[in-house]
Design a protein around this motif. Structure first.
Motif, PDB file in Angstrom:
ATOM      1  N   ILE A  63      53.883  37.115  75.530  1.00 19.23           N
ATOM      2  CA  ILE A  63      55.243  37.648  75.520  1.00 19.23           C
ATOM      3  C   ILE A  63      55.886  37.258  74.194  1.00 19.23           C
ATOM      4  CG2 ILE A  63      57.533  37.500  76.583  1.00 19.23           C
ATOM      5  CD1 ILE A  63      55.996  36.778  79.220  1.00 19.23           C
ATOM      6  N   GLN A  66      61.836  39.477  74.468  1.00 19.03           N
ATOM      7  CA  GLN A  66      62.588  39.530  75.717  1.00 19.03           C
ATOM      8  C   GLN A  66      63.875  40.301  75.458  1.00 19.03           C
ATOM      9  OE1 GLN A  66      62.804  35.865  78.106  1.00 19.03           O
ATOM     10  NE2 GLN A  66      61.442  34.929  76.596  1.00 19.03           N
ATOM     11  N   GLU A  93      57.260  42.938  84.480  1.00 18.17           N
ATOM     12  CA  GLU A  93      58.022  42.652  83.258  1.00 18.17           C
ATOM     13  C   GLU A  93      59.420  42.093  83.548  1.00 18.17           C
ATOM     14  OE1 GLU A  93      55.231  46.060  82.111  1.00 18.17           O
ATOM     15  OE2 GLU A  93      56.430  45.520  83.835  1.00 18.17           O
ATOM     16  N   VAL A 110      64.014  41.247  80.911  1.00 15.08           N
ATOM     17  CA  VAL A 110      62.617  41.676  80.853  1.00 15.08           C
ATOM     18  C   VAL A 110      61.864  40.921  79.762  1.00 15.08           C
ATOM     19  CG1 VAL A 110      63.187  43.969  81.749  1.00 15.08           C
ATOM     20  CG2 VAL A 110      63.015  43.627  79.289  1.00 15.08           C
ATOM     21  N   VAL A 112      58.261  41.346  77.448  1.00 14.49           N
ATOM     22  CA  VAL A 112      57.243  42.316  77.049  1.00 14.49           C
ATOM     23  C   VAL A 112      56.429  41.789  75.866  1.00 14.49           C
ATOM     24  CG1 VAL A 112      58.517  44.325  77.933  1.00 14.49           C
ATOM     25  CG2 VAL A 112      58.921  43.529  75.594  1.00 14.49           C
ATOM     26  N   HIS A 117      56.041  48.084  73.594  1.00 17.48           N
ATOM     27  CA  HIS A 117      55.979  47.844  75.034  1.00 17.48           C
ATOM     28  C   HIS A 117      57.379  47.963  75.645  1.00 17.48           C
ATOM     29  CE1 HIS A 117      54.626  44.888  78.464  1.00 17.48           C
ATOM     30  NE2 HIS A 117      54.979  46.055  78.932  1.00 17.48           N
ATOM     31  N   PHE A 121      58.275  50.657  78.405  1.00 17.08           N
ATOM     32  CA  PHE A 121      58.707  50.116  79.688  1.00 17.08           C
ATOM     33  C   PHE A 121      60.092  50.645  80.064  1.00 17.08           C
ATOM     34  CE2 PHE A 121      61.035  46.832  82.048  1.00 17.08           C
ATOM     35  CZ  PHE A 121      60.299  46.856  83.230  1.00 17.08           C
TER      36      PHE A 121
END
Length: 158
Positions: A63, A66, A93, A110, A112, A117, A121
């Motif tokens: 990750i 965020q 996510e 979230v 990712v 992404h 998403f």
């Protein structure tokens, strides 16, 4: 359930470190280890303590980005809100979400892999859903959970 000073102190200590040994918890609040163990069991059974978690370094999981996604729904029926809430609970996510009053209906935290992404998403998980009227994404530069626990009720021994 009425909580006293010892219960509040146990909760504060567990909030900072949920893996603290029972013996250390007992020493810090000034009770016998058996008393601390029984109180924590009672707090769990009463659902005052709802669970424990591990803080994990996001980069260790890949990750690197965020975000908070603000979402406005098209309508505010119980069925629609409940359906969207259940949708959020199914998305890996989604780290957390808040159902709000005000301009936005939900704020969704979230996590990712990267910007691509996040775009994909947001489009698939939110923008393409018929109940979603508007989304707005804000990148998170830093996230930290607070260790302190505000307590606004009187203890049973006050």
């Amino acid at each position: 359930m009425d909580l006293d000073r010892i219960d509040f102190e146990l909760l504060r200590l567990l909030r900072k470190n949920a893996r603290m040994a029972n013996k250390e918890l007992a020493e810090r609040v000034g009770v016998a280890p058996s008393t601390a163990l029984e109180r924590i069991r009672r707090l769990r059974e009463a659902r005052v303590i709802q669970g424990y978690h591990a803080d994990i370094q996001p980069k260790a999981l890949g990750i690197t980005l965020q975000a908070i996604v603000a979402i406005r729904l098209t309508q505010h029926t119980r069925a629609l809100v409940d359906s969207f809430r259940e949708h959020l609970l199914q998305l890996s996510e989604v780290l957390a979400f808040y159902h709000l009053a005000g301009a936005d209906d939900f704020q969704v935290h979230v996590a990712v892999q990267d910007a691509d992404h996040l775009r994909d998403f947001a489009l698939s998980a939110f923008a393409q859903r018929p109940e979603v009227a508007h989304i707005e994404t804000r990148l998170i530069f830093e996230y930290r959970r607070g260790d302190e626990l505000p307590i606004y009720v009187q203890s049973a021994d006050d």
